[in-house]
Design a protein around this motif. Structure first.
Motif, mmCIF file in Angstrom:
data_model
loop_
_atom_site.group_PDB
_atom_site.id
_atom_site.type_symbol
_atom_site.label_atom_id
_atom_site.label_comp_id
_atom_site.label_asym_id
_atom_site.label_seq_id
_atom_site.Cartn_x
_atom_site.Cartn_y
_atom_site.Cartn_z
ATOM 1 N N CYS A 88 3.878 3.205 5.048
ATOM 2 C CA CYS A 88 2.890 2.788 4.259
ATOM 3 C C CYS A 88 2.103 3.908 3.372
ATOM 4 C CB CYS A 88 1.761 2.071 5.183
ATOM 5 S SG CYS A 88 2.524 0.453 5.827
ATOM 6 N N ASP A 89 1.808 5.019 4.056
ATOM 7 C CA ASP A 89 1.254 6.090 3.329
ATOM 8 C C ASP A 89 1.907 6.669 2.085
ATOM 9 O OD1 ASP A 89 -0.800 7.839 2.786
ATOM 10 O OD2 ASP A 89 -0.180 9.378 4.268
ATOM 11 N N VAL A 90 3.250 6.531 2.362
ATOM 12 C CA VAL A 90 4.135 7.040 1.163
ATOM 13 C C VAL A 90 4.073 6.063 0.140
ATOM 14 C CG1 VAL A 90 6.686 7.734 0.558
ATOM 15 C CG2 VAL A 90 5.596 8.499 2.842
ATOM 16 N N LEU A 91 4.342 4.753 0.531
ATOM 17 C CA LEU A 91 4.349 3.518 -0.486
ATOM 18 C C LEU A 91 2.901 3.376 -1.075
ATOM 19 C CD1 LEU A 91 5.678 0.755 1.777
ATOM 20 C CD2 LEU A 91 6.846 2.052 -0.257
ATOM 21 N N GLN A 92 1.827 3.819 -0.358
ATOM 22 C CA GLN A 92 0.484 3.990 -1.041
ATOM 23 C C GLN A 92 0.414 4.991 -2.068
ATOM 24 O OE1 GLN A 92 -4.157 4.688 0.703
ATOM 25 N NE2 GLN A 92 -2.347 5.638 1.653
ATOM 26 N N PHE A 93 0.836 6.123 -1.874
ATOM 27 C CA PHE A 93 1.264 7.299 -2.977
ATOM 28 C C PHE A 93 1.922 6.538 -3.881
ATOM 29 C CE2 PHE A 93 0.037 11.258 -0.402
ATOM 30 C CZ PHE A 93 -0.433 11.737 -1.220
ATOM 31 N N HIS A 94 3.060 6.126 -3.757
ATOM 32 C CA HIS A 94 4.137 5.698 -4.793
ATOM 33 C C HIS A 94 3.376 4.610 -5.866
ATOM 34 C CE1 HIS A 94 7.557 4.355 -6.901
ATOM 35 N NE2 HIS A 94 7.466 3.414 -6.615
ATOM 36 N N PHE A 95 2.822 3.685 -5.068
ATOM 37 C CA PHE A 95 2.290 2.810 -6.033
ATOM 38 C C PHE A 95 1.044 3.172 -6.890
ATOM 39 C CE2 PHE A 95 4.730 -0.322 -3.010
ATOM 40 C CZ PHE A 95 5.491 -0.760 -3.669
ATOM 41 N N SER A 96 0.249 3.756 -6.222
ATOM 42 C CA SER A 96 -0.911 4.714 -6.877
ATOM 43 C C SER A 96 -0.207 5.297 -8.152
ATOM 44 C CB SER A 96 -1.823 5.553 -6.164
ATOM 45 O OG SER A 96 -2.252 4.980 -5.026
ATOM 46 N N PHE A 97 0.719 5.998 -7.977
ATOM 47 C CA PHE A 97 1.610 6.559 -9.149
ATOM 48 C C PHE A 97 1.689 5.651 -10.245
ATOM 49 C CE2 PHE A 97 2.329 10.547 -6.617
ATOM 50 C CZ PHE A 97 1.875 11.516 -7.508
ATOM 51 N N CYS A 98 2.413 4.514 -9.738
ATOM 52 C CA CYS A 98 2.828 3.399 -10.571
ATOM 53 C C CYS A 98 1.732 2.857 -11.529
ATOM 54 C CB CYS A 98 3.604 2.464 -9.989
ATOM 55 S SG CYS A 98 5.051 2.813 -9.285
ATOM 56 N N PHE A 99 0.482 2.681 -10.660
ATOM 57 C CA PHE A 99 -0.693 2.079 -11.129
ATOM 58 C C PHE A 99 -1.468 3.097 -12.376
ATOM 59 C CE2 PHE A 99 -5.377 1.417 -10.855
ATOM 60 C CZ PHE A 99 -5.361 0.203 -11.601
ATOM 61 N N LEU A 100 -1.342 4.159 -11.914
ATOM 62 C CA LEU A 100 -2.283 5.224 -12.754
ATOM 63 C C LEU A 100 -1.312 5.762 -13.886
ATOM 64 C CD1 LEU A 100 -3.618 7.255 -9.715
ATOM 65 C CD2 LEU A 100 -5.081 5.646 -11.291
ATOM 66 N N THR A 101 -0.189 5.909 -13.800
ATOM 67 C CA THR A 101 0.785 6.398 -14.926
ATOM 68 C C THR A 101 0.955 5.332 -15.848
ATOM 69 O OG1 THR A 101 2.679 5.830 -13.658
ATOM 70 C CG2 THR A 101 2.003 8.065 -13.650
ATOM 71 N N THR A 102 0.967 4.026 -15.347
ATOM 72 C CA THR A 102 0.967 2.981 -16.528
ATOM 73 C C THR A 102 -0.201 2.869 -17.200
ATOM 74 O OG1 THR A 102 2.605 1.711 -14.850
ATOM 75 C CG2 THR A 102 1.535 0.293 -16.694
ATOM 76 N N LEU A 103 -1.256 2.803 -16.458
ATOM 77 C CA LEU A 103 -2.800 2.654 -17.424
ATOM 78 C C LEU A 103 -2.902 3.969 -18.289
ATOM 79 C CD1 LEU A 103 -4.869 0.942 -14.495
ATOM 80 C CD2 LEU A 103 -4.356 0.003 -16.729
ATOM 81 N N THR A 104 -2.493 5.265 -17.704
ATOM 82 C CA THR A 104 -2.690 6.146 -18.675
ATOM 83 C C THR A 104 -1.986 6.128 -19.946
ATOM 84 O OG1 THR A 104 -3.081 7.635 -16.759
ATOM 85 C CG2 THR A 104 -2.432 8.709 -18.897
#
Length: 261
Positions: free
Chosen positions: A233-249
């Motif tokens: 879950c921690d790895v997935l938390q990292f991954h989806f945070s990347f997805c969220f932040l890069t998309t909004l950036t």
């Protein structure tokens, strides 16, 4: 990438040096395999003593390298690339910290495992502040100050036996708050999905770790234990945070270009 490596490596090395002094001798950390539900395999070397909990750290390295080497071409500015690369380097560095803790069961790696978690979570508000302020108004010194403050909050672990948990809870709450506010102002259904998956993964990360021994009463969690799944879950938390932040950036950056005269 050189800047990201340097800016993560220097404080990381300083923290490694500090945890190997007597400064954190009073911090409450678990230094026994009994803390984990997964059974130790005696005939395996120390770095594989608990095979599943050890090998899951490879997922951090794979995920970190994926985002470190991820390319968006001309759509990604140099500053945006730096935000992504720092977060990715943190993920890569976190894996050997956790792995070393399991392999040697010593105070230094155990303290570092806790300590390094805080600036990782703090990078989410830093990145969101970068998106909100736009590159021309972003303050690198303010970002550095927030990360430094995050590192210093580990001092709570010296003041109280549950000080680390309190500091971590505040970091998680701030990251979620900033993420929700960012979604409210700039997100769409795609980023909402990423945010929900990140928050769900964070919840799984916390709850599965806390319920590690209780879940081990059931055969489904006796080999692949709650602690193992919390790391997934921690790895997935990292991954989806990347997805969220890069998309909004990318989205906010393009909106800024469109609005520019």
């Amino acid at each position: 990438m050189k800047s990201a490596l340097l800016h993560v490596s220097v404080p990381f090395v300083l923290c490694v040096a500090l945890v190997n002094t007597s400064l954190f001798d009073e911090v409450q950390v678990d230094l026994s395999y009994d803390h984990y539900a997964e059974k130790r395999v005696d005939y395996l070397p120390g770095f594989l003593a608990m095979p599943f909990n050890c090998l899951v750290n490879l997922a951090y390295i794979y995920m970190g390298l994926y985002w470190l080497l991820w390319r968006r071409g001309d759509k990604e500015t140099q500053q945006a690339r730096y935000m992504r690369e720092v977060f990715a380097v943190m993920a890569v560095y976190y894996a050997p910290v956790q792995w070393t803790r399991l392999a040697v069961l010593r105070r230094g790696p155990a303290v570092l495992d806790q300590w390094f978690t805080l600036p990782i979570f703090a990078w989410v508000p830093v990145w969101i502040s970068f998106i909100e302020s736009r590159p021309t108004k972003w303050s690198a010194s303010r970002a550095a100050a927030l990360e430094l403050f995050s590192v210093l909050t580990y001092g709570l672990a010296l003041a109280h036996e549950r000080g680390f948990e309190g500091a971590l809870g505040c970091h998680v709450a701030l990251a979620v708050y900033k993420g929700v506010r960012m979604q409210w102002g700039h997100g769409d259904l795609r980023t909402l999905r990423y945010l929900l998956l990140a928050v769900m993964s964070c919840t799984g990360f916390v709850m599965l770790k806390l319920l590690d021994h209780w879940l081990a009463r059931h055969w489904l969690f006796q080999r692949l234990t709650g602690h193992f799944w919390s790391k997934v879950c921690d790895v997935l938390q990292f991954h989806f945070s990347f997805c969220f932040l890069t998309t909004l950036t990318q989205r906010v950056g393009l909106q800024g270009k469109t609005a520019a005269p």
